[in-house]
Design a protein around this motif. Structure first.
Motif, short mmCIF file in Angstrom:
data_model
loop_
_atom_site.label_atom_id
_atom_site.label_comp_id
_atom_site.label_asym_id
_atom_site.label_seq_id
_atom_site.Cartn_x
_atom_site.Cartn_y
_atom_site.Cartn_z
N ALA A 1 -35.82 -33.39 27.19
CA ALA A 1 -34.91 -34.71 26.40
C ALA A 1 -33.84 -33.78 26.75
O ALA A 1 -32.90 -34.72 27.13
CB ALA A 1 -34.95 -34.77 25.11
N SER A 2 -32.87 -32.26 26.39
CA SER A 2 -31.95 -32.28 27.16
C SER A 2 -31.81 -32.41 28.19
O SER A 2 -30.12 -32.46 28.73
CB SER A 2 -31.34 -30.68 26.74
OG SER A 2 -31.32 -30.67 24.92
N ALA A 3 -33.08 -31.86 29.40
CA ALA A 3 -33.10 -31.77 30.75
C ALA A 3 -33.20 -32.84 31.19
O ALA A 3 -32.78 -33.09 32.50
CB ALA A 3 -33.95 -30.68 31.46
N GLY A 4 -33.21 -34.18 30.36
CA GLY A 4 -33.31 -35.78 31.63
C GLY A 4 -34.24 -35.58 32.09
O GLY A 4 -34.90 -36.87 32.65
N ARG A 5 -35.69 -35.18 31.23
CA ARG A 5 -36.95 -35.25 31.50
C ARG A 5 -37.97 -35.93 30.89
O ARG A 5 -37.84 -36.08 30.12
CB ARG A 5 -37.77 -33.42 32.13
CG ARG A 5 -36.80 -32.99 32.33
CD ARG A 5 -37.02 -31.82 33.31
NE ARG A 5 -38.71 -31.81 33.54
CZ ARG A 5 -39.27 -30.53 33.84
NH1 ARG A 5 -39.15 -29.72 33.38
NH2 ARG A 5 -40.26 -30.49 34.02
N ALA A 6 -39.16 -36.55 31.72
CA ALA A 6 -40.21 -36.99 30.50
C ALA A 6 -40.52 -36.55 29.60
O ALA A 6 -41.03 -35.23 30.02
CB ALA A 6 -40.87 -37.97 31.99
N SER A 7 -40.86 -36.58 28.29
CA SER A 7 -41.95 -35.85 27.01
C SER A 7 -43.36 -35.43 27.56
O SER A 7 -43.44 -34.47 27.38
CB SER A 7 -41.91 -36.91 25.95
OG SER A 7 -42.43 -37.86 26.27
N ASP A 8 -43.58 -36.11 29.33
CA ASP A 8 -45.27 -35.89 29.08
C ASP A 8 -44.73 -34.37 30.87
O ASP A 8 -45.72 -34.58 31.62
CB ASP A 8 -46.27 -36.46 29.75
CG ASP A 8 -45.68 -37.80 30.35
OD1 ASP A 8 -44.43 -37.26 31.07
OD2 ASP A 8 -46.42 -38.18 30.93
#
Ligand SMILES: *Cc1c(COP(=O)(O)O)cnc(C)c1O
Length: 246
Positions: free
Chosen positions: A32-39
């Protein structure tokens, strides 16, 4: 189970189950901190030196992918876990005399670092098995004590690996040298990602969907730079005792 002790059904804070859940949450926060999808990244539970019962506990808590470093240690545990649908990843140094066991008893090998090893894994993958999923290990920190191809040699090794029908090259793996200065800790992970992007342009036929990087101490940095598999042992299973492993 006695009704007098309702708390016995809960995972104690130091159990593999609770540590696994905390590690999954940690990974979700890093994504989330990296702005990436959870999967977009998965946890590989590194179970080297840990007993089969702890692997079973992690499995029962939802974990499916396990990483092992030492062939005898791994082969000793696998038979008692055969009833589980585990995806086995070999992540240890791979000598020529162990390639047959790796090709036979594992789904993935992260530590392919030379053409000779790739050829042997290809030739020794048993008939009827899906292709062995592999990563090319890169010595991104150019550390003379670490294995892995040097970045400038990666393309020629990739070209040879892509000709091997029983292997699927998924991407790159690295174990960077430890940087004392926190501001330098992300650099090797960024360099691995950039090398992957470059190889992906050059060899568009491979999936290139995997960056195997990040361990307990540096998972956040690796995830920030695009890790898709983080290899986590200590955070899940606790400190290792090497006494009996090898
Ligand atoms: C042991 C090991 C890990 C896990 O390390 P932790 O610090 O315990 O998370 C990851 N990758 C490789 C290659 C390892 O040997």
């Amino acid at each position: 189970m006695s009704l007098d002790t309702p708390s016995s059904a809960c995972a104690s804070p130091n159990s593999v189950t609770s540590r696994l859940h905390a590690t999954q949450q940690h990974l979700q926060q890093a994504l989330a901190s990296a702005g990436r999808a959870s999967d977009s990244a998965q946890l590989l539970a590194v179970s080297k030196t840990r007993p089969a019962e702890e692997i079973r506990e992690a499995y029962n808590a939802g974990q499916r992918a396990f990483g092992e470093n030492y062939m005898q240690d791994a082969l000793g545990k696998q038979p008692s876990l055969e009833d589980l649908d585990i995806e086995w990843h070999f992540i240890g140094a791979l000598q020529s005399n162990k390639t047959r066991e790796a090709a036979t008893h594992f789904d993935w090998v992260h530590t392919v670092d030379r053409v000779k090893i790739a050829r042997r894994l290809d030739a020794q993958r048993p008939e009827g098995h899906a292709p062995l999923q592999i990563c090319l290990q890169v010595n991104i920190s150019r550390d003379p004590n670490k294995s892995g191809v040097l970045p400038e040699d990666a393309a020629s090794v990739v070209e040879e690996i892509l000709a091997l029908p029983h292997l699927t090259l998924r991407g790159l793996m690295t174990i960077p040298a430890k940087a004392e200065d926190p501001s330098l800790r992300r650099a090797p992970f960024k360099a691995l990602r950039e090398l992957r992007d470059q190889l992906c342009q050059q060899f568009p036929d491979a999936p290139w969907d995997t960056l195997s990087m990040g361990m307990t101490a540096d998972m956040d940095d690796a995830v920030a730079e695009g890790a898709t598999i983080v290899r986590i042992g200590t955070a899940i299973f606790g400190e290792r005792d090497y006494g009996t492993a090898h």
